[in-house]
Scaffold this motif. Structure first.
Motif, PDB file in Angstrom:
ATOM      1  N   UNK A 177      44.421  74.177 -26.836  1.00 35.03           N
ATOM      2  CA  UNK A 177      45.826  74.327 -27.226  1.00 35.03           C
ATOM      3  C   UNK A 177      46.535  75.165 -26.177  1.00 35.03           C
ATOM      4  N   UNK A 178      47.517  74.548 -25.531  1.00 31.11           N
ATOM      5  CA  UNK A 178      48.295  75.229 -24.502  1.00 31.11           C
ATOM      6  C   UNK A 178      49.602  75.751 -25.086  1.00 31.11           C
ATOM      7  N   UNK A 179      50.111  76.803 -24.491  1.00 38.79           N
ATOM      8  CA  UNK A 179      51.391  77.352 -24.888  1.00 38.79           C
ATOM      9  C   UNK A 179      52.013  78.082 -23.700  1.00 38.79           C
ATOM     10  N   UNK A 180      53.303  78.395 -23.826  1.00 38.75           N
ATOM     11  CA  UNK A 180      53.961  79.187 -22.802  1.00 38.75           C
ATOM     12  C   UNK A 180      54.908  78.437 -21.893  1.00 38.75           C
ATOM     13  N   UNK A 181      54.959  77.124 -22.026  1.00 44.83           N
ATOM     14  CA  UNK A 181      55.875  76.363 -21.189  1.00 44.83           C
ATOM     15  C   UNK A 181      57.321  76.568 -21.621  1.00 44.83           C
ATOM     16  N   UNK A 182      58.244  76.031 -20.819  1.00 45.32           N
ATOM     17  CA  UNK A 182      59.652  76.139 -21.162  1.00 45.32           C
ATOM     18  C   UNK A 182      60.543  75.907 -19.977  1.00 45.32           C
ATOM     19  N   UNK A 183      61.799  76.272 -20.166  1.00 47.11           N
ATOM     20  CA  UNK A 183      62.812  76.137 -19.120  1.00 47.11           C
ATOM     21  C   UNK A 183      63.055  77.502 -18.487  1.00 47.11           C
ATOM     22  N   UNK A 184      63.016  77.542 -17.166  1.00 51.55           N
ATOM     23  CA  UNK A 184      63.227  78.803 -16.457  1.00 51.55           C
ATOM     24  C   UNK A 184      64.046  78.529 -15.203  1.00 51.55           C
ATOM     25  N   UNK A 185      64.810  79.522 -14.779  1.00 50.39           N
ATOM     26  CA  UNK A 185      65.602  79.380 -13.561  1.00 50.39           C
ATOM     27  C   UNK A 185      64.726  79.569 -12.331  1.00 50.39           C
ATOM     28  N   UNK A 186      65.122  79.007 -11.213  1.00 56.13           N
ATOM     29  CA  UNK A 186      64.374  79.245  -9.972  1.00 56.13           C
ATOM     30  C   UNK A 186      64.228  80.736  -9.700  1.00 56.13           C
ATOM     31  N   UNK A 187      63.029  81.119  -9.292  1.00 53.10           N
ATOM     32  CA  UNK A 187      62.717  82.523  -9.070  1.00 53.10           C
ATOM     33  C   UNK A 187      62.173  83.223 -10.293  1.00 53.10           C
ATOM     34  N   UNK A 188      62.212  82.569 -11.432  1.00 56.87           N
ATOM     35  CA  UNK A 188      61.718  83.164 -12.661  1.00 56.87           C
ATOM     36  C   UNK A 188      60.217  83.054 -12.819  1.00 56.87           C
ATOM     37  N   UNK A 189      59.736  83.528 -13.968  1.00 49.26           N
ATOM     38  CA  UNK A 189      58.297  83.562 -14.238  1.00 49.26           C
ATOM     39  C   UNK A 189      57.989  82.973 -15.608  1.00 49.26           C
ATOM     40  N   UNK A 190      56.800  82.424 -15.721  1.00 50.19           N
ATOM     41  CA  UNK A 190      56.248  81.971 -17.001  1.00 50.19           C
ATOM     42  C   UNK A 190      54.761  82.270 -17.009  1.00 50.19           C
ATOM     43  N   UNK A 191      54.224  82.421 -18.203  1.00 48.43           N
ATOM     44  CA  UNK A 191      52.774  82.603 -18.356  1.00 48.43           C
ATOM     45  C   UNK A 191      52.267  81.565 -19.330  1.00 48.43           C
ATOM     46  N   UNK A 192      51.395  80.700 -18.843  1.00 45.66           N
ATOM     47  CA  UNK A 192      50.784  79.683 -19.680  1.00 45.66           C
ATOM     48  C   UNK A 192      49.468  80.194 -20.241  1.00 45.66           C
ATOM     49  N   UNK A 193      49.180  79.792 -21.462  1.00 46.90           N
ATOM     50  CA  UNK A 193      47.918  80.147 -22.109  1.00 46.90           C
ATOM     51  C   UNK A 193      47.246  78.883 -22.623  1.00 46.90           C
ATOM     52  N   UNK A 194      45.933  78.904 -22.643  1.00 43.16           N
ATOM     53  CA  UNK A 194      45.153  77.794 -23.182  1.00 43.16           C
ATOM     54  C   UNK A 194      43.954  78.384 -23.903  1.00 43.16           C
ATOM     55  N   UNK A 195      43.834  78.052 -25.173  1.00 42.90           N
ATOM     56  CA  UNK A 195      42.720  78.553 -25.975  1.00 42.90           C
ATOM     57  C   UNK A 195      41.836  77.380 -26.393  1.00 42.90           C
ATOM     58  N   UNK A 196      40.543  77.554 -26.203  1.00 48.30           N
ATOM     59  CA  UNK A 196      39.565  76.518 -26.533  1.00 48.30           C
ATOM     60  C   UNK A 196      38.916  76.855 -27.871  1.00 48.30           C
TER      61      UNK A 196
END
Length: 122
Positions: free
Chosen positions: A5-24
């Motif tokens: 199960x992945x999470x953390x995606x979304x819409x972000x402006x250029x130069x921004x940050x995101x953190x994706x997670x995946x739990x097995x």
């Protein structure tokens, strides 16, 4: 049944940050290499980053210095910290893990998550 199960995606402006997670979760023998792939519209799926059980890492040239992969073996989780995001990072990001087919086997099974959308746009 093994689930990623992945999470953390979304819409972000250029130069921004995101953190994706995946739990097995589920009945998995042992988790070997964990990895993140991505697929942009009209393009082939490509490897973004991978991490071995001993935490050795490998990155696509396009993300080196901007993305960091990590894992928490106690939680059966893998993470992707994405900094300084660019429009060309827009894609569906997939988590993948390898596991031995049976104890002592050199053959492995690949398990994939359902994907999470990352969109980088102003």
């Amino acid at each position: 049944q093994v689930q990623l199960v992945e999470s953390g995606g979304g819409l972000v402006q250029p130069g921004g940050s995101l953190r994706l997670s995946c739990v097995v979760s589920g009945s998995i023998l042992r988790i070997l290499t964990m990895a993140w792939y991505r697929q942009a519209p009209g393009k082939q799926r490509e490897l973004v980053a991978a991490i071995t059980p001993s935490s050795s890492t490998d990155y696509a040239n396009s993300v080196k210095g901007r993305f960091t992969i990590s894992r928490d073996n106690a939680k059966n989780a893998v993470y992707l910290q994405m900094n300084n995001l660019k429009p060309e990072d827009t894609a569906v990001y997939y988590c993948k893990v390898d596991s031995p087919a049976y104890p002592g086997s050199r053959m492995t099974f690949d398990y994939w998550g359902q994907g999470t959308q990352v969109t980088v746009s102003s």
